[in-house]
Motif scaffolding. Structure first.
Motif, mmCIF file in Angstrom:
data_model
loop_
_atom_site.group_PDB
_atom_site.id
_atom_site.type_symbol
_atom_site.label_atom_id
_atom_site.label_comp_id
_atom_site.label_asym_id
_atom_site.label_seq_id
_atom_site.Cartn_x
_atom_site.Cartn_y
_atom_site.Cartn_z
ATOM 1 N N VAL A 97 0.848 -1.193 0.000
ATOM 2 C CA VAL A 97 0.000 0.000 0.000
ATOM 3 C C VAL A 97 0.882 1.241 0.000
ATOM 4 O O VAL A 97 1.882 1.319 0.726
ATOM 5 N N LEU A 98 0.523 2.217 -0.827
ATOM 6 C CA LEU A 98 1.255 3.473 -0.923
ATOM 7 C C LEU A 98 0.784 4.462 0.138
ATOM 8 O O LEU A 98 -0.400 4.492 0.492
ATOM 9 N N ARG A 99 1.725 5.267 0.615
ATOM 10 C CA ARG A 99 1.337 6.373 1.484
ATOM 11 C C ARG A 99 0.668 7.450 0.637
ATOM 12 O O ARG A 99 0.856 7.505 -0.573
ATOM 13 N N LEU A 106 4.447 0.530 1.728
ATOM 14 C CA LEU A 106 4.479 -0.366 2.882
ATOM 15 C C LEU A 106 3.985 -1.737 2.460
ATOM 16 O O LEU A 106 3.025 -1.851 1.672
ATOM 17 N N ALA A 107 4.625 -2.807 2.944
ATOM 18 C CA ALA A 107 4.217 -4.162 2.572
ATOM 19 C C ALA A 107 4.559 -5.131 3.691
ATOM 20 O O ALA A 107 5.562 -4.970 4.397
ATOM 21 N N GLY A 108 3.708 -6.149 3.838
ATOM 22 C CA GLY A 108 3.981 -7.249 4.748
ATOM 23 C C GLY A 108 4.467 -8.451 3.973
ATOM 24 O O GLY A 108 4.697 -8.392 2.761
ATOM 25 N N GLY A 109 4.631 -9.584 4.667
ATOM 26 C CA GLY A 109 5.103 -10.786 3.994
ATOM 27 C C GLY A 109 4.854 -12.019 4.825
ATOM 28 O O GLY A 109 4.564 -11.956 6.024
ATOM 29 N N ASP A 110 4.965 -13.172 4.166
ATOM 30 C CA ASP A 110 4.760 -14.444 4.867
ATOM 31 C C ASP A 110 5.872 -14.729 5.877
ATOM 32 O O ASP A 110 5.711 -15.585 6.753
ATOM 33 N N VAL A 140 -1.881 -7.928 6.476
ATOM 34 C CA VAL A 140 -2.478 -6.597 6.332
ATOM 35 C C VAL A 140 -1.537 -5.552 6.910
ATOM 36 O O VAL A 140 -1.072 -5.688 8.049
ATOM 37 N N VAL A 141 -1.258 -4.515 6.119
ATOM 38 C CA VAL A 141 -0.578 -3.301 6.598
ATOM 39 C C VAL A 141 -1.337 -2.104 6.043
ATOM 40 O O VAL A 141 -1.829 -2.138 4.917
ATOM 41 N N ARG A 142 -1.448 -1.048 6.852
ATOM 42 C CA ARG A 142 -2.181 0.151 6.436
ATOM 43 C C ARG A 142 -1.516 1.392 7.017
ATOM 44 O O ARG A 142 -1.010 1.376 8.147
#
Length: 551
Positions: A97-99, A106-110, A140-142
């Motif tokens: 997700v972009l700011r 921003l990104a998450g991962g396994d 999920v990241v926000r």
């Protein structure tokens, strides 16, 4: 003075499909579909748009996550502008997700790592891992809608965390879920950092980051797949094949929607929050009104289960991510773009049909544009003075319509002649699989009028030398209309009268057209028997379905 006799109003068949509603017409305007394959055909698990301010310069930019990559697209050109793939070899990216300023992704991962990337240089600005971060996959990241440096994450380790971009450890951790946390978001228009999370423990929890415990908990009947905050008080949560509308002010479930047959995987808002889009594993996208919670448009059908969905760029694009690894972007054209698209379709149709060459079509279009320009210039002039037309209103008299020959015969009581005239060869029409040389609308109008006047018997009674020849077109019309539900009653009256008048001559000698009359009667009998058989089968099928419903 006697009143003017008006001609019979034509009888038109009832309309077929209902006219499109404004919502249906609007969503059908998303036609210009672009299908983009993801790297290595990995499923599109996330499509996100930044929480832009009204004056945001990157309002059309969005990010799509698939496999080990996050791709950033330009909504105006629908092309990739950046690809970020700095994840581990065995890691899978989640929820890129972009700011809202477009500078940090921003990104998450396994692997449980949460990463922040510089979108300009693709460099890793920050990583939260190990003891300071999550221990299991982060789905999920926000970004915070209020503070540029604040963010949140939800993980399979059953925790929800809030972070500051400048710090190495989480500034708040929410503990209380009993299973994977696969969805979450910030609550809009809240200064205290309110977070909503959904878990596979079938609960939706509202968190205040100033407290350790959840402020509110909603229990559902299925695992929570997605959450969408429509405003500060209304939350939509996808649980199984239903959507629960949660009212935070009242503290209860306001509505439960059941729009899909399979699990709903994604929710999106459109029309400034007045429309809710639901996408599911059944491949359907459906649109709901947030005032009545009814389905206002069926949306679209895709050939693969849908994993993500988003409305981009002030409702200009509808982006859908499929499990088969395709990103579908449908664009709503308006204004000059819509006119250009229509002209392009006309040009391609003319070229494919072979009616015009490319050069001839271009010359024709230039003449049309020149003519329209002259007309637009003339419409802008102000004509005054001599030569202006003076129009006196208030004394208009409608012009009397000229009656057709069969209408005059009907008015004069010449019913046989009117029936012969309406079946005379005219413009050929297609009805079903046969060609007819008469107007279907005129035939229905005349036969209905004759039935109302009890004049059908007189119209169908012909002399012996003409009866065979005159009955053939009537029987042809009956043959092709006998199974039509809108005309079956009228056809029945006509056939019963004909059988009553000519039953003695069937199978005997006819002066002219006798064999064709008998052949048509046999075809009508065969078609009626087939219709009765189909009706009996349908009746039995209805009974079987009723038994299944009762069971």
């Amino acid at each position: 003075m006697a009143a003017e006799v008006q001609p019979l109003p034509p009888i038109r068949a009832p309309p077929g499909p209902a006219p499109l509603t404004p919502d249906q017409a609007y969503w059908r305007s998303f036609k210009n579909q672009l299908l983009l394959p993801s790297p290595h055909n990995a499923a599109i698990t996330s499509i996100t748009t930044p929480d832009y301010n009204p004056a945001g310069a990157q309002a059309d930019t969005f990010a799509a996550t698939s496999g080990g990559r996050v791709q950033i697209y330009n909504g105006k050109t629908r092309k990739i502008v950046k690809t970020i793939s700095r994840f581990g070899v065995e890691d899978t990216a989640r929820s890129g997700v972009l700011r809202r300023d477009g500078r940090i992704l921003l990104a998450g991962g396994d692997s449980g790592v949460v990463q922040a990337f510089d979108t300009g240089s693709r460099a890793i600005l920050k990583q939260w891992r190990g003891e300071a971060g999550h221990q299991l996959p982060v789905h999920v990241v926000r970004w915070s809608p209020k503070v540029l440096t604040d963010l949140m994450s939800c993980s399979d380790d059953r925790t929800v965390r809030a972070w500051d971009l400048t710090e190495d450890v989480a500034k708040w951790t929410g503990v209380g879920h009993e299973d994977y946390v696969r969805s979450g978001c910030y609550l809009p228009d809240q200064e205290g950092g309110m977070i909503v999370s959904g878990s596979y423990d079938q609960t939706v929890r509202l968190w205040d980051t100033r407290q350790a415990r959840a402020a509110m908990t909603f229990k559902h009947a299925a695992p929570i797949e997605n959450i969408l905050a429509l405003n500060a008080n209304i939350i939509a949560s996808a649980a199984g094949s239903s959507v629960n509308i949660l009212n935070l002010a009242a503290g209860n479930v306001e509505q439960i929607l059941h729009p899909h047959q399979k699990t709903i995987t994604s929710l999106a808002a459109a029309h400034s929050g007045t429309r809710l889009l639901t996408a599911a594993l059944d491949g359907h996208v459906k649109i709901h009104s947030t005032s009545s919670w009814q389905i206002v448009a069926e949306g679209f059908k895709y050939p693969s289960p849908i994993l993500s969905c988003a409305v981009i760029g002030d409702d200009r694009h509808l982006a859908v991510g499929l499990e088969m690894g395709l990103l579908s972007i449908r664009t709503r054209l308006a204004g000059q773009e819509k006119a250009k698209s229509r002209e392009k379709e006309k040009k391609m149709a003319a070229l494919l049909a072979g009616t015009e060459t490319a050069d001839a079509y271009e010359r024709k279009q230039r003449k049309k544009e020149l003519r329209q320009g002259i007309q637009a210039r003339d419409r802008g002039k102000d004509f005054r003075g001599e030569g202006a037309d003076i129009v006196i209103t208030g004394n208009e008299r409608s012009r009397q319509k000229v009656l057709k020959p069969w209408q005059r015969c009907l008015r004069e009581g010449k019913y046989q002649r009117a029936l012969d005239l309406v079946f005379e060869p005219s413009q050929t029409q297609l009805i079903g699989k046969g060609k007819f040389s008469f107007d279907q609308e005129e035939v229905l109008t005349l036969l209905t009028a004759l039935r109302h006047r009890s004049a059908l018997r007189a119209a169908l009674s012909h002399s012996e030398e003409d009866e065979g020849r005159k009955l053939v077109p009537v029987l042809k019309w009956c043959l092709h209309s006998v199974t039509h539900p809108r005309h079956v009653v009228l056809v029945q009256d006509v056939l019963l009268l004909m059988l009553d008048l000519y039953a003695e001559k069937i199978g005997g000698d006819w002066s002219e057209g006798g064999k064709e009359v008998e052949a048509l009667l046999k075809k009508i009998e065969k078609r009626v028997r087939l219709g009765v058989d189909l009706a009996q089968r349908a009746r039995g099928l209805v009974g079987m379905v009723g038994c299944l419903e009762a069971g």
